[in-house]
Structures are given as structure tokens and as C-alpha cells.
Design a protein around this motif. Structure first.
Motif, PDB file in Angstrom:
ATOM      1  N   LYS A  22     -59.116  -9.543 -47.017  1.00  0.00           N
ATOM      2  CA  LYS A  22     -57.414 -10.032 -47.364  1.00  0.00           C
ATOM      3  C   LYS A  22     -57.133 -10.553 -45.636  1.00  0.00           C
ATOM      4  O   LYS A  22     -56.483 -11.098 -46.007  1.00  0.00           O
ATOM      5  CB  LYS A  22     -57.383  -9.167 -47.722  1.00  0.00           C
ATOM      6  N   ARG A  26     -55.735 -14.274 -45.536  1.00  0.00           N
ATOM      7  CA  ARG A  26     -54.690 -14.171 -45.008  1.00  0.00           C
ATOM      8  C   ARG A  26     -54.503 -15.458 -43.510  1.00  0.00           C
ATOM      9  O   ARG A  26     -54.081 -16.303 -43.540  1.00  0.00           O
ATOM     10  CB  ARG A  26     -53.718 -12.888 -44.587  1.00  0.00           C
ATOM     11  N   SER A  31     -56.303 -17.577 -50.090  1.00  0.00           N
ATOM     12  CA  SER A  31     -56.503 -16.739 -51.422  1.00  0.00           C
ATOM     13  C   SER A  31     -57.179 -15.935 -50.632  1.00  0.00           C
ATOM     14  O   SER A  31     -58.043 -16.215 -50.677  1.00  0.00           O
ATOM     15  CB  SER A  31     -55.653 -17.147 -52.473  1.00  0.00           C
ATOM     16  N   SER A  33     -58.219 -14.165 -52.577  1.00  0.00           N
ATOM     17  CA  SER A  33     -59.966 -15.122 -53.943  1.00  0.00           C
ATOM     18  C   SER A  33     -60.631 -16.282 -54.033  1.00  0.00           C
ATOM     19  O   SER A  33     -61.344 -16.530 -54.088  1.00  0.00           O
ATOM     20  CB  SER A  33     -58.874 -15.056 -55.641  1.00  0.00           C
ATOM     21  N   LYS A  34     -60.045 -17.351 -53.379  1.00  0.00           N
ATOM     22  CA  LYS A  34     -60.684 -18.682 -52.681  1.00  0.00           C
ATOM     23  C   LYS A  34     -61.436 -18.161 -52.048  1.00  0.00           C
ATOM     24  O   LYS A  34     -62.288 -18.570 -52.291  1.00  0.00           O
ATOM     25  CB  LYS A  34     -59.821 -19.420 -52.283  1.00  0.00           C
TER      26      LYS A  34
END
Length: 283
Positions: A22, A26, A31, A33-34
Motif C-alpha cells: 500500500k 501510494r 492504486s 490493486s494496480k
């Protein structure tokens, strides 16, 4: 390095850095998910994506440059024709057949030649003779291309062809053979899953017919250049070809209008052929 190898390398670099997915996502302005799809090879990472991911991880500029180049190479793979010829041109037909067996939708733009899936045996032979093949290799390649044409009759697949008018008039075979080739296109266009469109020279254009390309399922584009066959898989590049195909299809003739147009050109070739016939002398 292919898509899977690149994704695995990025994942291992992230894990070695001790950073959570994450946080890296960021920092890379994407994202989570990407990032996950890239690491698991479900999405091809572009060079920009790779650079942002590696910047977020905190690797050196040298490592970033290395992997960004790998991403560019993975997105566009080129194989020189001389290498394909060395391996056996007929094997290229086998590879194409395998791809066509897996796809659901094919879109092909051709500004130079009749698409291979629509070619008559005589036309195929004329096209392949420019490769200076042995007679054995020539016959095997012709047979391979004819076998591929069985995909036209698979109703579960959608095949869309956009060709330009010069393709119909390019004299690589005698007039009678060109007439037969146009009849073949007309016949195949009547199949419910086959859509043939022709861009007439009189149609106003806002695009350039640069070269032939094939789009398979919006996943892969194959481009034929003078020296090599290129395979494009980056979604952003695939989208460029999809847009180009739609623009040309929008200006093309289709259905009965297209068939009438082809039959008119076919009749020109038949009249030309007839005019060359010299009746036998009497007496």
C-alpha cells in the motif's frame, strides 16, 4: 524479460525494501490493486509505471534505468524476419494459428495486401515468393496459411477486416486471379461472424494508413514492418491501434455496398482479361 519476470522482480525488490504494498502504491501514484496486478503479471507495467514504483521503493537510478528499459522491451517485442526465416516460415503460420485458436475477436487493418485469412492459394503463393523460400518451405507455408483459414468458419469468433482500395488493385497476380481473389473476399464477407470493410480512395480521411496491424482481444497487437514482426502488449499502445482501427472502419464501405464496390473492381479485371484474348484465325 517478459511480463511475468518483470512483475516478479518488482515484487521481490519491494519485499527486500521492507515496504508494504500500500505504501509503495501510494508513493507510485497508483492504486494498490494496480500494483498487485503488475506484480502478478496480470497487467503490463509501462516504463513510467516501473520508474514510479522503483522510486517509491527507493532503489538507485541505475536500477531504475535497467528495469525501465526492460519494461519497454517487454511491451514491444520484435523478431526480425531473417530469424523467422531461419527457424522456418511455416512455423510462423503455426504460431499464428495457435493465437487465433485462443482469441475471441480479431481486428485486422491492411493497406497493402489482402489479409492472409482471406487469400486464395494463388495469391498466397505470389505473396510468399518474395521471401525466397525453398519449394518445400513454400508449400508447407502455403498449406499452413490455408489451414489457418478454418478459423473463419468458427461462429464463436468475430473477425473484422478493414482494407484499403489499393489492396484490391495491387497487381501481384494476373487479372483473372485478382478477380477470383475479390470473389473470395465477397464470399467470406457473407459469413455472419466475418465483417469486411473497404476504405475507398474517394473517402475523406483524417488518418494515415501507415502499415498493417492485427489486434487480438484488445490484449495484443502484431505489427509487420519491413524488417521485423513486432508484438505490442502495453494497454496504452494497444488502445492507440484500437482507435486507429475504429477511425478507418468508420470511413469504410461495408455490407452490400462494399460487396457491390468489390464486384465492380472484379468486373474491371475480367474485362481486361477478356480484352487480351485473341480469337483463332479462320481458314
Amino acid at each position: 524479460m517478459d511480463r511475468a519476470q518483470l512483475g516478479e522482480a518488482l515484487r521481490e525488490l519491494r519485499k527486500a525494501s521492507g515496504k508494504e504494498a500500500k505504501a509503495v502504491a501510494r508513493g507510485a501514484l497508483m492504486s494498490a490493486s494496480k500494483l498487485s496486478r503488475i506484480e502478478n503479471a496480470r497487467l503490463m507495467a509501462g516504463a513510467g509505471d516501473v520508474e514510479r514504483i522503483l522510486t517509491a521503493i527507493g532503489v538507485s537510478d541505475e536500477v531504475k534505468a535497467e528495469y525501465a528499459e526492460a519494461a519497454r522491451e517487454a511491451a514491444t517485442e520484435a523478431t526480425a524476419w531473417r530469424l523467422l526465416k531461419r527457424a522456418g516460415v511455416h512455423k510462423g503460420q503455426q504460431a499464428a494459428k495457435a493465437l487465433e485458436a485462443q482469441m475471441s475477436v480479431l481486428r485486422l487493418f491492411q493497406p497493402a495486401l489482402v489479409p492472409g485469412l482471406l487469400q486464395t492459394p494463388e495469391y498466397i503463393r505470389a505473396v510468399l515468393r518474395r521471401h525466397d523460400l525453398t519449394e518445400t518451405s513454400l508449400e508447407r507455408t502455403i498449406a499452413g496459411r490455408l489451414e489457418r483459414q478454418a478459423v473463419l468458419y468458427e461462429s464463436s469468433k468475430e473477425l473484422r477486416f478493414v482494407i484499403t482500395e489499393p489492396v484490391l488493385r495491387w497487381r501481384i497476380v494476373p487479372p483473372a486471379m485478382l478477380a477470383a481473389q475479390l470473389d473470395r473476399i465477397v464470399s467470406m464477407s457473407r459469413l455472419t461472424n466475418v465483417h469486411v470493410s473497404v476504405v475507398p480512395l474517394l473517402a475523406e480521411q483524417r488518418d494515415i494508413a501507415n502499415h498493417a496491424f492485427v489486434i487480438r482481444d484488445d490484449r495484443m497487437v502484431t505489427v509487420e514492418t519491413v524488417h521485423a514482426e513486432m508484438v505490442v502488449t502495453d494497454p496504452r499502445d494497444v488502445a492507440l491501434y484500437s482507435d486507429k482501427f475504429r477511425r478507418f472502419e468508420h470511413t469504410a464501405l461495408a455490407g452490400d455496398e462494399m460487396r457491390c464496390f468489390l464486384e465492380g473492381i472484379r468486373d474491371e479485371f475480367l474485362r481486361e482479361q477478356d480484352s487480351r484474348w485473341i480469337p483463332p484465325s479462320i481458314g
